[in-house]
Every structure is written in structure tokens, then in C-alpha cells.
Design an enzyme around this catalytic site. Sequence first.
Site, mmCIF file in Angstrom:
data_model
loop_
_atom_site.group_PDB
_atom_site.id
_atom_site.type_symbol
_atom_site.label_atom_id
_atom_site.label_comp_id
_atom_site.label_asym_id
_atom_site.label_seq_id
_atom_site.Cartn_x
_atom_site.Cartn_y
_atom_site.Cartn_z
ATOM 1 N N CYS A 123 23.911 -47.893 7.211
ATOM 2 C CA CYS A 123 22.889 -48.688 7.898
ATOM 3 C C CYS A 123 21.562 -48.693 7.164
ATOM 4 C CB CYS A 123 22.688 -48.160 9.316
ATOM 5 S SG CYS A 123 24.157 -48.323 10.348
ATOM 6 N N ASP A 249 29.608 -35.324 21.077
ATOM 7 C CA ASP A 249 29.936 -34.728 19.769
ATOM 8 C C ASP A 249 29.131 -33.442 19.582
ATOM 9 O OD1 ASP A 249 31.030 -34.337 17.285
ATOM 10 O OD2 ASP A 249 29.890 -35.918 16.284
#
Length: 430
Positions: A123, A249
Site C-alpha cells: 500500500c 490477530d
Amino acid sequence: MARMLLECSLSDKLCVVQGEQYAVIIVPTLLVGAFLILLGVILWLFIRGQRSQQQTSGLQGISPTPPSRDLSCKAAGLGGNVFLPLETSVESLLRATTPALAKLQVPREQLSDVLEQIHNGNCGAIYRAKMHSGDPRKSKSVVVKALREPAGLREVQDFLGQIQFRQYLGKHKNLVQLEGCCTEGLPLYMVLEDVAQGDLLSFLWTCRRDVMNMDGLLYDLTEKQVYHIGKQVLSALEFLQDKQLFHGDVAARNILIQGDLTAKLCGLGLAYEVHARGAISSAHTVPLKWLAPERLLLRPASIRGDIWSFGILLYEMVTLGAPPYPEVPPTRILQHLQRRKIMKRPSTCTHTMYNLMKSCWHWSEDSRPSPRKLRSRLEAAARTASDKAVLQVPELVVPELYAAVAGISVESLPTATLPSEDPQARNVYV
């Protein structure tokens, strides 16, 4: 009517018997036909209901999240397909979101001093920079996340959505803070708090070396300090739960550590997806050995899945960064858990600590403690924990071996990308 069909007279007894036989046959036939039609309608309604349930199953089991107030961003099922806003250009999108982000805007000239590039991802790049203000004494180091150019409308929309998500979350001492943004024009910047000491996994690996301190940070970890770090992570999870979110996570690689052992939970990409789209994108993968059984079975995730992962985090800390389930291949972890097998108590782990781990590893989600209840247990255990005995693991970590056992790529490890073993060598701010 039966007599007419049979062409017989009223005095014909045989005709009457045959007429009654017709009645015996026709009436049950009509009843059976009506039953079959009714059964077909019921089956059609049932199948229709099942299809409708499958189409919405990705949104079930997840606590409802407040919508992103200033970004038109909705989901269509598990794929996370985002409907584009009414704006048809990047410029109009930036103008539409400027009022909502006005208080976060940082003048670009205040970010002129780029110290180093931390990471270069798909990104865009992440830099460490100096942010200046009117008072030179108040300048500080920050992390700047830049959106890669040229960026399309969807990429810009997602980048702005992440900024607004962090704005919605607000501040918490155990989350990486949003310092500001530059979104009035291109390129787009997200300015985050800098936690210079790096991620917890690197810290745990350094604790294995024969060093007392480095750069002013002590590298001796005790059981009491494990509880100290764990309580801070649970505090961040409580905060997310109050926002009707979960992390998704929890692992040592997604925790940043400061010199005073202040822990900062990062890696909020999954939390953002749930907030913005109502579900986790299939493109967002998490290493299997940290996932709760319901996540491995592709069921909806929740904060109780974070509790399972927190038990893995405790194992990581007491073993100074060992991979979980070292004897089980990553692809076999679900079958291992389905046999109700859990990790054995490490030699560096006390029975009190191990009992806390086991409470996180109940197969049933409802049997696992909440973040608040588990934090109370950690606080009670910390009162009698040793603050003198240092956790020791003699073996140094081989990144390639660790990656193979843990089921992650070598490139994602904190020390794998730079030969200097810079703990900031991976993008933990995503």
C-alpha cells in the site's frame, strides 16, 4: 356420474360395485396428491430459507459495530465488496472527507525531516520522521504511513477509512495512537505514534542473548513482567470489546514495547474491516497456529477468539519467542485441536501461568473468560509471581526454522528483512 361412465342402469348391481371401487381409488389419490403438493411447498420454503441464511452467514455471530460516520462504505457478504461513494473522483472524495478530519490535519512542512524508511509494503512506504511544531522543544519522532501513488478511488477511500476508524476508536494507552494526517491533497499521510523499541517478538528473541541491557532497555524478563505485559494487552482488548470490536490477530509480532515495558497493541487491520464492512475479508490471512478453533472452522470471529490467541501470547512470552505447537505442522493444527489436545507446560512456565493458558484454550467459546475477568486473574497471579528469577532459553532463534514451524513467511519476521536486525524492519503499524 359413476353409473353414466359405466353405461349401466340403476338395477345393475355389478355397476354399483364398480362405482364404489372408483370412489375407493379416486379419494386416496386426491389426498396423496394434496400431501405431495404441500410437501413440495414446505421443501421449497426450507431451501429458500437455507440459501438466505448462507448469504448472510458472514455477518452472523459478530457484534454490531457503529457505522463509519463520514465514509460511504458498506459490505456485500464475506468478500468485503465496497460500494463506491457518490463522488466519482479522488479530489471530490477528499473534499467530502476534509470536514470530518479537520482537527487531525498536520501541515506537511512539519513533517519535513524524514529519518529513515521502516518498511515498503503493497500500500505504500512507512517512514520514521520528525514532527515539528512552533516550539522546537516539542518536536518528536513519529511514524508516517504514506499511500502509494498513483492510487485509485478505492485505495484512497480505504486509506481515509482507516484514518477515520482510528479517529472513532479514540485514545488508549495500550494502543498505537493516531497523531494526525495529511489528507487535504496528495500524497496522503497517516501520522502515528512512534514506539521506537520495536515489536515484542524481537524483544523476546533478544532476551535469549547474554546481554543485560541495550539502548537503555533491560533485556531480562521475569514472570512478574510477563503478567505486567499481559495485563496491558488485555486492557486494550477490553477497550475494543467496549467498542463492540475484536482484534483478530493477537500475537507477540503485533505488540510494540517501550523501554519501561509499556505494551502497545497494533495491527488493527482486522478490526477496521469488521468496523467498515461487517466481516473479515478473505484476503486477510492470519497464521493458523494463533487462531481459535472456530476461526479455523471458518465460523464468525469474536473477542473470545482473541482470548484463545492471548493464551498463545502467554506461551510466546514464557518461552522467549518460541513458535507454538512446535511438534505439529501448521496444516495439521485443526486436527490436533479437534482431538482436544493443547500445548504442554513449558519448563520455564509455572503451574499458575499454565492454568491461565489452559483457561484460554477451552474448545467452547463460552467457557473462556472475558478480557476483564482474565485481567483480574492475571493481577491476582502477579501478586505472588517472582520478580527475581529471569526467564532463560539458551538457544538462539534461526529465522528460517522459526518461520517453517510457525507457519509464516520469513519475509514477515522482524529480523528477516534487514541484516542489522532492526526491530522496526516490518510493518507492525498496519
